[in-house]
Design a protein around this motif. Structure first.
Motif, PDB file in Angstrom:
ATOM      1  N   SER A 196     -32.152  93.426-111.414  1.00 37.22           N
ATOM      2  CA  SER A 196     -30.958  93.735-110.629  1.00 37.22           C
ATOM      3  C   SER A 196     -31.246  94.925-109.724  1.00 37.22           C
ATOM      4  N   PRO A 197     -30.517  95.012-108.618  1.00 37.66           N
ATOM      5  CA  PRO A 197     -30.719  96.155-107.726  1.00 37.66           C
ATOM      6  C   PRO A 197     -30.558  97.480-108.466  1.00 37.66           C
ATOM      7  N   LEU A 198     -29.590  97.534-109.347  1.00 38.93           N
ATOM      8  CA  LEU A 198     -29.356  98.766-110.095  1.00 38.93           C
ATOM      9  C   LEU A 198     -30.547  99.065-111.001  1.00 38.93           C
ATOM     10  N   ALA A 199     -31.052  98.018-111.659  1.00 39.43           N
ATOM     11  CA  ALA A 199     -32.208  98.196-112.542  1.00 39.43           C
ATOM     12  C   ALA A 199     -33.395  98.702-111.736  1.00 39.43           C
ATOM     13  N   ARG A 220     -33.294 100.383-108.975  1.00 39.27           N
ATOM     14  CA  ARG A 220     -33.061 101.761-108.562  1.00 39.27           C
ATOM     15  C   ARG A 220     -33.352 102.721-109.715  1.00 39.27           C
ATOM     16  N   THR A 232     -33.695  90.842-120.215  1.00 38.83           N
ATOM     17  CA  THR A 232     -32.861  90.081-121.151  1.00 38.83           C
ATOM     18  C   THR A 232     -31.644  89.516-120.449  1.00 38.83           C
ATOM     19  N   GLY A 233     -31.564  89.723-119.143  1.00 33.43           N
ATOM     20  CA  GLY A 233     -30.410  89.220-118.401  1.00 33.43           C
ATOM     21  C   GLY A 233     -30.548  87.743-118.105  1.00 33.43           C
ATOM     22  N   HIS A 248     -20.806  98.321-112.436  1.00 26.41           N
ATOM     23  CA  HIS A 248     -22.061  97.705-111.994  1.00 26.41           C
ATOM     24  C   HIS A 248     -22.046  96.179-112.003  1.00 26.41           C
ATOM     25  N   PHE A 296     -24.901  97.825-102.978  1.00 24.41           N
ATOM     26  CA  PHE A 296     -25.904  96.905-103.525  1.00 24.41           C
ATOM     27  C   PHE A 296     -26.654  97.513-104.705  1.00 24.41           C
ATOM     28  N   TYR A 297     -27.045  98.776-104.544  1.00 27.05           N
ATOM     29  CA  TYR A 297     -27.888  99.381-105.573  1.00 27.05           C
ATOM     30  C   TYR A 297     -27.114  99.827-106.806  1.00 27.05           C
ATOM     31  N   GLU A 298     -25.836  99.513-106.815  1.00 24.92           N
ATOM     32  CA  GLU A 298     -25.055  99.756-108.028  1.00 24.92           C
ATOM     33  C   GLU A 298     -24.989  98.496-108.879  1.00 24.92           C
ATOM     34  N   LEU A 299     -25.424  97.382-108.326  1.00 19.86           N
ATOM     35  CA  LEU A 299     -25.216  96.100-109.011  1.00 19.86           C
ATOM     36  C   LEU A 299     -26.256  95.851-110.086  1.00 19.86           C
ATOM     37  N   ASP A 300     -25.793  95.476-111.236  1.00 17.83           N
ATOM     38  CA  ASP A 300     -26.706  95.103-112.313  1.00 17.83           C
ATOM     39  C   ASP A 300     -26.715  93.591-112.530  1.00 17.83           C
ATOM     40  N   LEU A 301     -25.865  92.909-111.814  1.00 18.58           N
ATOM     41  CA  LEU A 301     -25.782  91.447-111.887  1.00 18.58           C
ATOM     42  C   LEU A 301     -25.407  90.954-110.499  1.00 18.58           C
ATOM     43  N   GLN A 331     -20.214  87.520-108.695  1.00 14.47           N
ATOM     44  CA  GLN A 331     -19.834  86.126-108.930  1.00 14.47           C
ATOM     45  C   GLN A 331     -18.392  85.903-108.484  1.00 14.47           C
ATOM     46  N   GLN A 368     -23.672  87.952-121.033  1.00 12.02           N
ATOM     47  CA  GLN A 368     -24.514  87.450-122.116  1.00 12.02           C
ATOM     48  C   GLN A 368     -25.966  87.773-121.832  1.00 12.02           C
ATOM     49  N   HIS A 369     -26.651  88.269-122.830  1.00 15.71           N
ATOM     50  CA  HIS A 369     -28.083  88.501-122.687  1.00 15.71           C
ATOM     51  C   HIS A 369     -28.830  87.461-123.505  1.00 15.71           C
ATOM     52  N   ASP A 370     -30.089  87.296-123.135  1.00 12.02           N
ATOM     53  CA  ASP A 370     -30.939  86.336-123.862  1.00 12.02           C
ATOM     54  C   ASP A 370     -30.973  86.677-125.348  1.00 12.02           C
TER      55      ASP A 370
END
Lengths: 381, 85, 331
Positions: free
Chosen positions: A114-117, A119, A134-135, C259, C286-291, C294, C329-331
Motif C-alpha cells: 500500500s502507498p502508506l506501507a 511511505r 498479509t493484505g 488509512h 495517496f500516501y495515507e492509504l493502506d488499502l 473501495q 481481512q488479512h491472509d
C-alpha cells in the motif's frame, strides 16, 4: 560501459552486503567518489569508484548480499558494454546494432504494498522485499511494515557484536595464510637511541597536535627499505606480482579484540608529518570500524607494531595475498655491545615474516638491514 | 576547580578517546595507560584533548608526571594556577 | 437548552417543521409544487400548511416542471424566496433546462448582477416500491453543475435545519430529501448552534476505516458501523452532506486517521460522487492509504419494482459490513 563490482576487501572476504547506494542512475561519478556502503565482516565500508562516468544502472538492491566480483552497477564512460554484461541484462548482442548508452531505469521488482506501507517503509528504512504481505492478494500493509520494523529493531539488538564477526574474519584470513604460505622468519635488533633522541628534538618544535610517535619512524623506514628491496612489496597470485605503490597495511588492534589493517598509501613518498596525519586519520576510524574500501583492499605489505610495554618481538602471520609482514616489538632498554663497549640502549626487535614462495632469506635479510640503517639516520627519513 | 571536577573531566576525555574503557574505576595510584590498556596513539590523543580542554601545554618530558590519576590531577592543578601569566 | 437534549421526530415531521418555520419567519418565503396545497404534498410533508398560510403562500402548480421551476426562478429574481418542490428526482429532468441554463448560470451571464436565491426540494431514492418511475438517486447529475449548491439531507437534523439555512443563500440550492426515510423516527439534537451547510460531518468517529457516504447511505453506514463495532472494528462514518461544493477536507482528515476508505452511496456507481471523492483521495492523501479505496454503489439497472430486487439493487447495511470485513481481512 564500465562494470562496478563488489570489491574484495581482503583475502578473507567472499561476499558483501550492499547497505546503501549513495548514487542514483544519472549521477556523475569520478575516481575516488564514495558511491556505496557495503557491510562486510569488518563492519560498514565506504566503497569508492575508480572510474569516471555517469551511473547508468544500479543492479543490486540495498541489503542484498552478493559474492565478491558481482556486477553491482554499470557506469557509462562512452565505451560499449561488454557482451558479458549485456547477456546478463537479457539484451540482444548479436544484431550488431550499436548499444545505446542511455537505458530507461525500470524498477527491477514490483512490490505489492500500500502507498502508506511504502511511505512508512521508506521512513523506517525497511526493504519491502523482505516483508511478507498479509493484505489482500499478499499486499504489504502498514501493519506488516510496522511488524518488520519492530523485528528489525530486535534483530539489531541481538545482532552478534561486530567484534565477533571480525574475529571470524581474522580467523579465516590467518587460517588461509598458515595453510597456504610457507613462512620464513628473520629478526634484527635495532638500536633506537638516535631515532628517539631525534624524535624528542623534533617534537620540541611541534605543537602537541603535531607531535610524532616513534611508530611513524618505523613505518617510514620500512617504506624506504622496500624501495630498495621491491621483491617484498606485492602479491602472490600464481606467482609474485610486484606492486609499484608501497601501501603499508598498518595493523590496528581493536580494544574489544580483533585487528583492522587499513592501508597507508604511498608511504615511501609521505613525510613523517604526513604519515602522522595519516595515522590520525585512520586509527580512530579503524577503531570505529568505518573504513573506506581502498584502505582495506590495497595494502601491499603489513606492519604490526606492538608499541610500548609489550612483548619483545612478534612473529607475524602474513596477510594474503601479500608476501611479507614486518613486526616490531616493544622498545626495551637492553645491554648493547658496540665497538667493544657495553652500554644500555633502547632497543627494538624487528622481525620479518616472508613468503618463501616469493623470496628467500637473503632478500628478507636485506630488508631488515635497510630498516636498521634508516633508523640510524632518522634525519634522512 | 576542585580535584573532583578535574577528575570528572579527565574521565570524560578518556571515555571519548577510548569508549570501551572504564576510567571512572581507576584508583588514584593505578598506572593509567597500563590499567586502561591505552596505546601511545590514544595517549597522544588524550594529551591533545587535555591541553585543549584546560588550556595548558604538556611537553613530552612531562609524560612521566601524568601516569596516575593522582599525579595527573595534581599536574593539571599546578599548570592551571601557573597560567596565565 | 442543554446541548445533550434531543428531540424524537420523524423525518417527514422534520421537513414539515422546516418549511413551516421558514414561512413564519419570512413573508417572502412561499412553497410551490405539484399537490403541495390541497393534497398536502405527495408525501404529506406540507399537510395542513394551505389551511395555515393560504393559497398565496402554498401554491399548487400544473404538471409542468420546466414551467413552475422557471416561475420559481423568476420569483427569486423578483425578490421573493421561493421553495420549489419537485415531487421526485425523476421529474426534475424535465426542469433541467431551467435549473442548468438559468438558475445555475444567470449570475455568470449577467456579469454578477443577477443572483437566483431559489431553493428546490426534491424526493430522492427508493420509497415503498416506487420503481423506476420514482426511485432514482441522481444527486451526481446535479453535483456536476457549477453554480448550484447541492445538499443531501441524510439525517433528521439536516431535514430539519438545512432548509432555513438554504433560504439564506443568494444562489440556487437543491436539497435532496429521502422518501425511504419519511416515516423513520429518530432522536435529533436539540442544540443547533453550530449547524452549518458548509462542512461534511463525522457522524461516528472510528479509527479502522472511513465509510464515506451521504443521503440514504448515512443511516445504513451507521447501522453497519454499529454491527462492525461488535466485531471489534471501529468504523468512522463521514456524511458528506454538501455534494457541491464538496467538503473534501473532512474526508481527507478521516482517511489520514484510518488509512482506509469505503465509499458508499445509492447512486449508480459509474461517475458518481464516490468516483469524485476517490479521485480526490488519490490526488491528495495517496500516501495515507493502506488499502485501495473501495466503492459500494447502486447496481446499474433502472430501479426494479419487486421488493427483493429493489433491496438487492442498493448497498445495504449487510453489504457494507461484508465489504469492510473483506477489506480488513488479512491472509
Amino acid at each position: 560501459m564500465i562494470e562496478f563490482n563488489m570489491p574484495s576487501l581482503g583475502a578473507d572476504m567472499e561476499a558483501g552486503t550492499l547497505r546503501e547506494w549513495l548514487v542514483k542512475p544519472g549521477d556523475k561519478v569520478k575516481r575516488g567518489d564514495i558511491i556505496a556502503i557495503v557491510e562486510t565482516q569488518k563492519g560498514l565500508i565506504d566503497i569508492e569508484v575508480f572510474d569516471e562516468g555517469v551511473v547508468n544502472q544500479l543492479l543490486i538492491r540495498e541489503d542484498e548480499k552478493v559474492p565478491v566480483g558481482t556486477v553491482m552497477a554499470l557506469i557509462a564512460n562512452g565505451e560499449k558494454g561488454t557482451g558479458k554484461t549485456l547477456q546478463r541484462l537479457g539484451k540482444e548482442t548479436e544484431t550488431g546494432k550499436p548499444v545505446e548508452e542511455w537505458q530507461p531505469v525500470i524498477a527491477p521488482h514490483l512490490v505489492k504494498a500500500s502507498p502508506l506501507a511504502k511511505r512508512i517503509a521508506a521512513e523506517k528504512n525497511i526493504d519491502l522485499q523482505t516483508v511478507k504481505g498479509t493484505g489482500e492478494g499478499g499486499a504489504i500493509t502498514k501493519e506488516d511494515v510496522e511488524k518488520a520494523a519492530a523485528q528489525k529493531a530486535v534483530m539489531n539488538e541481538i545482532k552478534p557484536p561486530a567484534t565477533e564477526s571480525i574475529r571470524m574474519a581474522v580467523a579465516a584470513a590467518m587460517s588461509k595464510s598458515n595453510r597456504e604460505i610457507p613462512h620464513y622468519y628473520l629478526q634484527q635488533k635495532i638500536d633506537m637511541r638516535k631515532a628517539l633522541a631525534w624524535l624528542v628534538e623534533a617534537n620540541k618544535l611541534r605543537g602537541v597536535k603535531q607531535r610524532l610517535l616513534p611508530v611513524v619512524l618505523l613505518i617510514k623506514a620500512v617504506a624506504k627499505a622496500l624501495t630498495a628491496v621491491p621483491e617484498l612489496n606485492g602479491y602472490w597470485e600464481n606467482g609474485f606480482r610486484h606492486k609499484d605503490e608501497i601501501n603499508i597495511g598498518f595493523a590496528i588492534s581493536l580494544r574489544s579484540g580483533g585487528v583492522m589493517i587499513p592501508a597507508i598509501h604511498n608511504a615511501d613518498k609521505k613525510t613523517l608529518d604526513e604519515l602522522m596525519t595519516a595515522l590520525n586519520y585512520i586509527i580512530p576510524r579503524a577503531r570505529a570500524m568505518k573504513l573506506k574500501s581502498s584502505e582495506l583492499s590495497t595494502s601491499t605489505i603489513t606492519i604490526t607494531s606492538l608499541g610500548e610495554a609489550n612483548a619483545e618481538l612478534v612473529y607475524g602471520v602474513i596477510y594474503p595475498p601479500q608476501v611479507a609482514l614486518v613486526g616490531f616489538g616493544s622498545i626495551i632498554e637492553q645491554p648493547w655491545a658496540e665497538q667493544g663497549m657495553l652500554d644500555v640502549r633502547p632497543v627494538i626487535t624487528a622481525t620479518l615474516a616472508a613468503d618463501h614462495r616469493a623470496t628467500d632469506g637473503a632478500t628478507g635479510s636485506r630488508l631488515l638491514m635497510y630498516i636498521n640503517n634508516y633508523l640510524q639516520k632518522p634525519e634522512l627519513l | 576547580m576542585t580535584d573532583e571536577e578535574i577528575k570528572h573531566v579527565v574521565v570524560e576525555l578518556f571515555k571519548k578517546i577510548a569508549p570501551d574503557t572504564e576510567p571512572e574505576k581507576l584508583a588514584p595510584d593505578d598506572d593509567i595507560r597500563h590499567t586502561l590498556e591505552i596505546d601511545s596513539f590514544d595517549a597522544l590523543q588524550f594529551v591533545v584533548a587535555l591541553d585543549e580542554h584546560f588550556g595548558i601545554e604538556t611537553p613530552e618530558e612531562d609524560y612521566g608526571k601524568i601516569a596516575t590519576m593522582k599525579n595527573l590531577i595534581y599536574y593539571i592543578q599546578q599548570k592551571k594556577t601557573r597560567l596565565p601569566t | 437548552m442543554n446541548s445533550n437534549d434531543t428531540i424524537l421526530i420523524t423525518y417527514r415531521e422534520a421537513l414539515k417543521q422546516a418549511v413551516r418555520e421558514a414561512l413564519h419567519k419570512d413573508e417572502k418565503v412561499f412553497l410551490m409544487g405539484e399537490d403541495v396545497g390541497r393534497y398536502g404534498g405527495a408525501f404529506a410533508v406540507s399537510k395542513g400548511l394551505l389551511q395555515e398560510f393560504g393559497p398565496e403562500r402554498i401554491m399548487d402548480v400544473p404538471l409542468s416542471e420546466n414551467g413552475f421551476v422557471g416561475a420559481g426562478i423568476g420569483a427569486a429574481l423578483g425578490g421573493m424566496r421561493p421553495i420549489v418542490e419537485i415531487m421526485t428526482v425523476n421529474f426534475s429532468l424535465l426542469a433541467m433546462d431551467q435549473l442548468v441554463n438559468n438558475a445555475a448560470t444567470l449570475l455568470h451571464m449577467s456579469g454578477g448582477q443577477l443572483n437566483v436565491p431559489v431553493v428546490i426540494r426534491m424526493s430522492c431514492g427508493t420509497g415503498r416500491q416506487l420503481a423506476a418511475q420514482h426511485s432514482h438517486s441522481w444527486e451526481p447529475l446535479f453535483a456536476h453543475i457549477p453554480g448550484l449548491i447541492v445538499l443531501s439531507a441524510g439525517t433528521h437534523e439536516d431535514a430539519r435545519h438545512m432548509l432555513p439555512m438554504a433560504l439564506q443563500s443568494a444562489d440556487p440550492v437543491i436539497i435532496f430529501e429521502y422518501t425511504a426515510m419519511l416515516n423513520m423516527e429518530k432522536d435529533m439534537p436539540g442544540n443547533t448552534s453550530d449547524f452549518n451547510i458548509n462542512k461534511a460531518m463525522v457522524r461516528k468517529p472510528g479509527k479502522d476505516i472511513s465509510i464515506i457516504t451521504y443521503g440514504a447511505g448515512v443511516y445504513k453506514a451507521l447501522d453497519a458501523a454499529a454491527a462492525l463495532a461488535t466485531m471489534g472494528v471501529e468504523a468512522e462514518v463521514v456524511d458528506l452532506r454538501i455534494l457541491r461544493p464538496l467538503d473534501k477536507d473532512t474526508a481527507f482528515e478521516s482517511v489520514r486517521k484510518t488509512h482506509r476508505a469505503l465509499l458508499v452511496e445509492e447512486a449508480w456507481a459509474t461517475v458518481n460522487i464516490s468516483a469524485e471523492i476517490s479521485a480526490c483521495i488519490m490526488e491528495n492523501v495517496f500516501y495515507e492509504l493502506d488499502l485501495p479505496v473501495q466503492r459500494l454503489g447502486g447496481v446499474e439497472v433502472p430501479m426494479p419494482y419487486a421488493k427483493h430486487l429493489e433491496d438487492a439493487s442498493l448497498p445495504q447495511k449487510e453489504d457494507i459490513v461484508e465489504r469492510v470485513k473483506k477489506m480488513l481481512q488479512h491472509d
